[in-house]
Scaffold this active site. Structure first.
Site, short mmCIF file in Angstrom:
data_model
loop_
_atom_site.label_atom_id
_atom_site.label_comp_id
_atom_site.label_asym_id
_atom_site.label_seq_id
_atom_site.Cartn_x
_atom_site.Cartn_y
_atom_site.Cartn_z
N ASN A 7 0.84 -1.15 0.00
CA ASN A 7 -0.06 0.27 0.10
C ASN A 7 1.11 1.19 0.01
O ASN A 7 1.51 1.50 0.99
CB ASN A 7 -0.96 -0.11 1.41
CG ASN A 7 -1.74 1.06 1.35
OD1 ASN A 7 -1.75 1.98 0.50
ND2 ASN A 7 -2.83 1.02 2.21
N ARG A 97 -2.69 -2.21 -3.39
CA ARG A 97 -3.89 -1.33 -2.97
C ARG A 97 -3.98 -0.19 -3.94
O ARG A 97 -2.96 0.61 -3.87
CB ARG A 97 -4.05 -1.03 -1.70
CG ARG A 97 -5.18 -0.03 -1.55
CD ARG A 97 -5.19 0.45 -0.10
NE ARG A 97 -6.54 1.36 -0.07
CZ ARG A 97 -6.41 2.63 0.66
NH1 ARG A 97 -5.28 2.96 1.22
NH2 ARG A 97 -7.53 3.05 0.90
N HIS A 186 -13.13 2.28 0.40
CA HIS A 186 -13.27 0.99 1.31
C HIS A 186 -13.99 -0.15 0.79
O HIS A 186 -14.24 -1.15 1.58
CB HIS A 186 -13.97 1.50 2.55
CG HIS A 186 -13.30 2.33 3.55
ND1 HIS A 186 -14.10 3.53 4.19
CD2 HIS A 186 -12.06 2.95 3.65
CE1 HIS A 186 -13.47 4.26 4.85
NE2 HIS A 186 -12.16 3.94 4.50
N LEU A 215 -15.71 1.72 10.57
CA LEU A 215 -15.61 3.22 11.11
C LEU A 215 -14.22 3.17 11.44
O LEU A 215 -13.77 2.67 12.54
CB LEU A 215 -16.28 3.10 12.52
CG LEU A 215 -18.08 3.00 12.16
CD1 LEU A 215 -18.76 3.09 13.62
CD2 LEU A 215 -18.43 4.18 11.33
N GLY A 216 -13.37 3.89 10.58
CA GLY A 216 -11.92 3.91 11.09
C GLY A 216 -11.76 5.42 11.25
O GLY A 216 -12.54 6.23 11.63
N ASN A 217 -10.61 5.76 10.72
CA ASN A 217 -10.30 7.28 10.72
C ASN A 217 -11.30 7.90 9.48
O ASN A 217 -11.79 8.86 9.66
CB ASN A 217 -8.74 7.53 10.38
CG ASN A 217 -7.96 7.52 11.59
OD1 ASN A 217 -8.37 8.04 12.53
ND2 ASN A 217 -6.85 6.87 11.48
N GLY A 218 -11.34 7.17 8.42
CA GLY A 218 -12.17 7.45 7.24
C GLY A 218 -13.30 6.55 7.73
O GLY A 218 -13.11 5.43 8.54
N ARG A 247 -13.17 14.60 8.66
CA ARG A 247 -13.88 15.08 7.48
C ARG A 247 -15.23 15.18 7.93
O ARG A 247 -15.65 14.37 8.92
CB ARG A 247 -13.69 13.91 6.41
CG ARG A 247 -12.53 13.70 5.70
CD ARG A 247 -12.41 12.66 4.54
NE ARG A 247 -11.34 11.88 4.95
CZ ARG A 247 -11.01 10.64 4.41
NH1 ARG A 247 -12.12 9.98 4.01
NH2 ARG A 247 -10.07 9.88 4.67
N ILE A 337 -12.89 1.79 15.30
CA ILE A 337 -13.97 2.19 16.12
C ILE A 337 -15.11 1.31 16.20
O ILE A 337 -15.45 0.83 17.19
CB ILE A 337 -14.52 3.56 15.37
CG1 ILE A 337 -13.42 4.76 15.69
CG2 ILE A 337 -15.47 4.09 16.17
CD1 ILE A 337 -13.70 6.00 14.81
N GLY A 338 -15.48 0.80 14.83
CA GLY A 338 -16.62 -0.32 14.62
C GLY A 338 -16.24 -1.56 15.57
O GLY A 338 -17.15 -2.19 16.36
N ASN A 340 -14.04 -1.59 18.31
CA ASN A 340 -13.52 -1.24 19.63
C ASN A 340 -14.32 -0.36 20.42
O ASN A 340 -13.95 -0.22 21.68
CB ASN A 340 -12.21 -0.84 19.74
CG ASN A 340 -10.98 -1.89 18.99
OD1 ASN A 340 -10.97 -2.99 19.59
ND2 ASN A 340 -10.49 -1.50 18.07
N GLU A 390 -8.02 -5.71 5.22
CA GLU A 390 -8.00 -5.33 3.90
C GLU A 390 -6.69 -5.99 3.14
O GLU A 390 -6.83 -6.21 1.98
CB GLU A 390 -7.95 -3.82 3.88
CG GLU A 390 -8.90 -3.24 4.13
CD GLU A 390 -9.07 -1.80 4.30
OE1 GLU A 390 -8.61 -1.28 5.36
OE2 GLU A 390 -9.56 -0.70 3.57
P1 ADP Z 1 -7.53 3.74 9.88
O1 ADP Z 1 -8.60 4.40 9.04
O2 ADP Z 1 -6.19 4.63 9.78
O3 ADP Z 1 -7.18 2.33 9.50
P2 ADP Z 1 -8.41 2.61 12.11
O4 ADP Z 1 -9.16 1.47 11.50
O5 ADP Z 1 -7.32 2.08 12.78
O6 ADP Z 1 -8.08 3.52 11.17
O7 ADP Z 1 -9.29 3.31 13.30
C1 ADP Z 1 -8.67 4.47 13.84
C2 ADP Z 1 -9.70 5.01 15.05
O8 ADP Z 1 -10.05 3.74 15.76
C3 ADP Z 1 -9.25 6.13 15.74
O9 ADP Z 1 -10.31 6.93 16.04
C4 ADP Z 1 -9.05 5.33 17.04
O10 ADP Z 1 -9.31 6.12 18.23
C5 ADP Z 1 -10.09 4.45 17.06
N1 ADP Z 1 -9.91 3.44 18.22
C6 ADP Z 1 -8.84 2.40 18.12
N2 ADP Z 1 -9.17 1.79 19.43
C7 ADP Z 1 -10.26 2.19 20.11
C8 ADP Z 1 -10.83 1.83 21.29
N3 ADP Z 1 -10.43 0.86 22.12
N4 ADP Z 1 -12.02 2.63 21.59
C9 ADP Z 1 -12.36 3.42 20.81
N5 ADP Z 1 -12.01 3.75 19.66
C10 ADP Z 1 -10.80 3.13 19.07
#
Ligand code: ADP
Length: 404
Positions: A7, A97, A186, A215-218, A247, A337-338, A340, A390
């Protein structure tokens, strides 16, 4: 069969080497960052042969360009002491990617000259990503001259959307001449978790209706009808749809004009505002979900409302996609986020009993790994947490394409 997944960003290369014959084992992985700066660094992790984990090696100092970065990666992969393979020829294919495949690519493709041309043609649609992806393809071609290369597109999974879902209500020529339409991103993640959901539910994917929520950064969602994507929240660019770390997601399309008029901001300023300074960061000062939740727990009202806005947008799309699908088998959460943040999942799913979506608070709050089912036993649709992967999906697709 060993497959290297790459990537490439404008100043970084992330990589993973998979052994596809041995449970898709990750043999090595790593990242090179700050390419072209004096402070470049490389972190390389190698799986130990006894299966007990990984060892890690870090290198610091100027890595001048992506070609040098790729050479460093190969040196580490075949290093006589720390290497995972004896010869780079053991790698059967390199899977890349690629962010934007436009309308040209509905599935992964072996990279030939015409494919490179088509990816170049899509640069206006992804000016920040496709040029870096092309650099990755070029340097991998130089480093592995005899090895097949495969492009796996973020947009491909969404190419099954019907016209009524992907067209904007703009003059039709803008689509026909300039490709202005919704593409979605995605896709690799949505496709992967949809397949894993079907495995878990022991039903063919082609018979399942799913709402997948990455639900990640994006962040984005997809409506999947009988295994095929029929709608998604991101648009021509990844700015549309859900509230994200930095965003804005959906806004009134007239707002950029209003902002330009009233604040005297240039197009570039507005681009930065909407992509880098909005979302959770704009609402409460932090784009890291862990920090936002900590702030909310400490009584910060701005963080509380930011989270409510974040989850409300997701909930609205769950309702919309329920209407699109007509009948729903599962809602699937994934990414940082999704996977955790139980608080967010709870906010998104609460009050959806009328749609047959009922979350079980106790299951939702349990910490765990792997696939988890968090719906209550009486819920008509399952609610699942499925860790995304991914890179593995790119490796699987690469294998499939070269074996065709
Ligand atoms: P990317 O899109 O860069 O791959 P990730 O899928 O790693 O991002 O997601 C990053 C997000 O996940 C950040 O907002 C981070 O705070 C959140 N995150 C990671 N672990 C936890 C947790 N235990 N509880 C809440 N949010 C989390």
């Amino acid at each position: 069969m060993k497959i290297l997944v790459i990537n490439t960003g404008s100043s970084s290369i992330k990589y993973k080497l998979f052994d596809m014959d041995y449970h898709h084992k990750v043999m090595a992985s790593g990242i090179v960052e700050k390419i072209g700066e004096d402070t470049s660094f490389l972190i390389h992790r190698r799986a130990l042969s006894d299966g007990s984990g990984f060892d890690e090696k870090t290198e610091e100092g100027l890595i001048a360009d992506h070609y040098e970065a790729m050479s460093c990666i190969v040196d580490l992969l075949v290093d006589s002491e720390h290497g995972s393979i004896k010869d780079k020829k053991e790698i059967s294919a390199v899977g890349h990617r690629v962010v934007h495949g436009g309308e040209a690519f509905h599935s992964p493709t072996i990279i030939k000259k015409a494919v490179i041309k088509a990816i170049e043609k899509n640069i206006p649609l992804a000016p920040l990503h496709n040029p870096s992806n092309l650099i990755g393809i070029k340097v991998a071609g130089l480093t592995f001259p005899d090895t097949l290369q495969v492009a796996v597109f973020d947009t491909a999974f969404h190419q099954t959307m019907p016209m009524k879902a992907f067209l904007y209500a703009l003059p039709l020529e803008m689509y026909k001449k300039n490709g202005i339409r919704r593409y979605g991103f995605h896709g690799t993640s949505h496709a992967y978790i949809a397949e894993r959901a079907a495995d878990y539910m022991e039903q063919p994917l082609a018979e399942l209706n799913l709402i997948t929520i990455h639900l990640g950064n994006g962040a984005s969602m997809a409506a999947i009808k009988e295994g095929k994507c029929v709608d998604t929240t991101m648009g021509m660019t990844p700015l549309a749809g859900l509230v994200m770390g930095t965003r804005s997601g959906d806004i009134d399309p007239a707002l950029p004009l209003f902002i330009a008029d009233h604040f005297g901001m240039s197009l570039k300023d507005i681009d930065r505002l909407l992509n880098n300074d909005s979302g959770l960061k704009g609402l409460c000062g932090s784009n890291d979900m862990r920090e936002v939740i900590d702030k909310k727990d400490a009584g910060d009202d701005r963080a509380k409302i930011a989270l409510e806005i974040y989850a409300y947008r997701i909930k609205k799309y769950i309702g919309a996609y329920f209407a699109v699908l007509g009948n729903l088998d599962a809602v699937v959460f994934t990414a940082g986020i999704g996977e955790n943040a139980p608080y967010i999942r709870e906010l998104c799913c609460s009050g959806l009993n009328g749609l047959g979506i009922e979350i079980d608070s106790k299951r939702n709050n349990m910490i765990g790994n792997g696939i988890r089912e968090i719906s209550s036993p009486g819920s008509k649709a399952k609610i699942l947490i499925i860790p995304t992967d991914e890179e593995l999906k790119i490796a699987q697709e690469t294998k499939r394409v070269i074996e065709k």
